[in-house]
Design a protein around this motif. Structure first.
Motif, PDB file in Angstrom:
ATOM      1  N   TYR A   1      -4.648  -2.206   7.851  1.00  0.00           N
ATOM      2  CA  TYR A   1      -3.842  -3.429   7.866  1.00  0.00           C
ATOM      3  C   TYR A   1      -3.237  -3.681   9.249  1.00  0.00           C
ATOM      4  O   TYR A   1      -3.244  -4.823   9.728  1.00  0.00           O
ATOM      5  N   ARG A   2      -2.780  -2.654   9.920  1.00  0.00           N
ATOM      6  CA  ARG A   2      -2.241  -2.841  11.272  1.00  0.00           C
ATOM      7  C   ARG A   2      -3.324  -3.368  12.219  1.00  0.00           C
ATOM      8  O   ARG A   2      -3.068  -4.277  13.007  1.00  0.00           O
TER       9      ARG A   2
ATOM     10  N   SER B   1       2.823   4.384   0.916  1.00  0.00           N
ATOM     11  CA  SER B   1       3.417   4.800   2.194  1.00  0.00           C
ATOM     12  C   SER B   1       2.669   5.970   2.808  1.00  0.00           C
ATOM     13  O   SER B   1       2.661   6.133   4.028  1.00  0.00           O
TER      14      SER B   1
ATOM     15  N   ARG C   1      -2.975   1.909   5.838  1.00  0.00           N
ATOM     16  CA  ARG C   1      -1.960   1.425   6.759  1.00  0.00           C
ATOM     17  C   ARG C   1      -2.578   1.116   8.128  1.00  0.00           C
ATOM     18  O   ARG C   1      -2.257   0.099   8.755  1.00  0.00           O
TER      19      ARG C   1
ATOM     20  N   PHE D   1       3.060  -4.989   3.753  1.00  0.00           N
ATOM     21  CA  PHE D   1       2.585  -5.477   5.049  1.00  0.00           C
ATOM     22  C   PHE D   1       2.348  -6.982   4.921  1.00  0.00           C
ATOM     23  O   PHE D   1       1.908  -7.458   3.867  1.00  0.00           O
TER      24      PHE D   1
ATOM     25  N   PRO E   1       4.391  -4.217   9.061  1.00  0.00           N
ATOM     26  CA  PRO E   1       5.271  -3.839   7.957  1.00  0.00           C
ATOM     27  C   PRO E   1       6.425  -4.833   7.853  1.00  0.00           C
ATOM     28  O   PRO E   1       7.003  -5.232   8.864  1.00  0.00           O
TER      29      PRO E   1
ATOM     30  N   THR F   1       0.848  -1.192   0.000  1.00  0.00           N
ATOM     31  CA  THR F   1       0.000   0.000   0.000  1.00  0.00           C
ATOM     32  C   THR F   1       0.885   1.244   0.000  1.00  0.00           C
ATOM     33  O   THR F   1       2.052   1.178   0.394  1.00  0.00           O
TER      34      THR F   1
ATOM     35  N   GLU G   1       4.631   0.359   0.520  1.00  0.00           N
ATOM     36  CA  GLU G   1       5.160  -0.383   1.657  1.00  0.00           C
ATOM     37  C   GLU G   1       4.453  -1.735   1.744  1.00  0.00           C
ATOM     38  O   GLU G   1       3.241  -1.814   1.573  1.00  0.00           O
TER      39      GLU G   1
ATOM     40  N   ASP H   1      -2.454   6.612   4.911  1.00  0.00           N
ATOM     41  CA  ASP H   1      -2.602   6.348   6.344  1.00  0.00           C
ATOM     42  C   ASP H   1      -3.833   5.512   6.669  1.00  0.00           C
ATOM     43  O   ASP H   1      -3.783   4.661   7.558  1.00  0.00           O
TER      44      ASP H   1
END
Length: 158
Positions: free
Chosen positions: A132-133, A123, A129, A154, A139, A121, A152, A126
């Motif tokens: 996914y987190r 960088s 990101r 993941f 990462p 995805t 980036e 946000d």
């Protein structure tokens, strides 16, 4: 209430419409050739397409495929699933639909004997990101460039 399921061929036009609307909303209206490529990806034999449905309408879509060595250019890697895209209709973003799509994919891949999910995805994306987190991805430390923009990777071990 939102439900998720493996897409049927009748869902593909609606999935493309969600993808297209989300891209337009983020200022990246896709050209006709790109729309055609996405339509073709949805019908590939190894494609896993998941849709999120609310009030009888597709509101989110996810496309995944077997992971391949060599950053997608080599042979399939046993147990690896690559997430190509996750999109939610702009009017429904921020309501957990992306998480539901990822949960459905995780269950599907696990049931098929898969051991790892990966996604790239932007960088600077946000929202993605965070998604996914929150879904348990971490990462990998790998960064590449797509159309001049940093992306980036993941990963999630199943």
């Amino acid at each position: 209430m939102v439900t998720t399921r493996l897409a049927e061929s009748r869902d593909h036009d609606d999935a493309v419409a969600v993808w297209r609307a989300a891209n337009i909303a983020r200022g990246r209206p896709p050209e006709a050739a790109r729309v055609d490529r996405v339509r073709a990806k949805l019908v590939e034999p190894d494609a896993v397409v998941i849709v999120a449905v609310a009030s009888g309408r597709v509101r989110g879509m996810l496309l995944a495929e077997p992971g391949r060595d060599g950053d997608g250019q080599g042979p399939k890697v046993a147990g690896l699933c690559h997430i190509s895209m996750v999109f939610v209709h702009p009017g429904r973003q921020g309501n957990g639909i992306g998480r539901l799509l990822l949960e459905r994919l995780r269950a599907h891949v696990t049931a098929q004997g898969g051991t790892r999910l990966q996604v790239w995805t932007g960088s600077g994306n946000d929202r993605a990101r965070r998604l996914y987190r929150r879904a348990g991805f971490a990462p990998s430390g790998r960064v590449a460039f797509l159309s001049g923009r940093p992306i980036e990777q993941f990963v999630l071990e199943l």
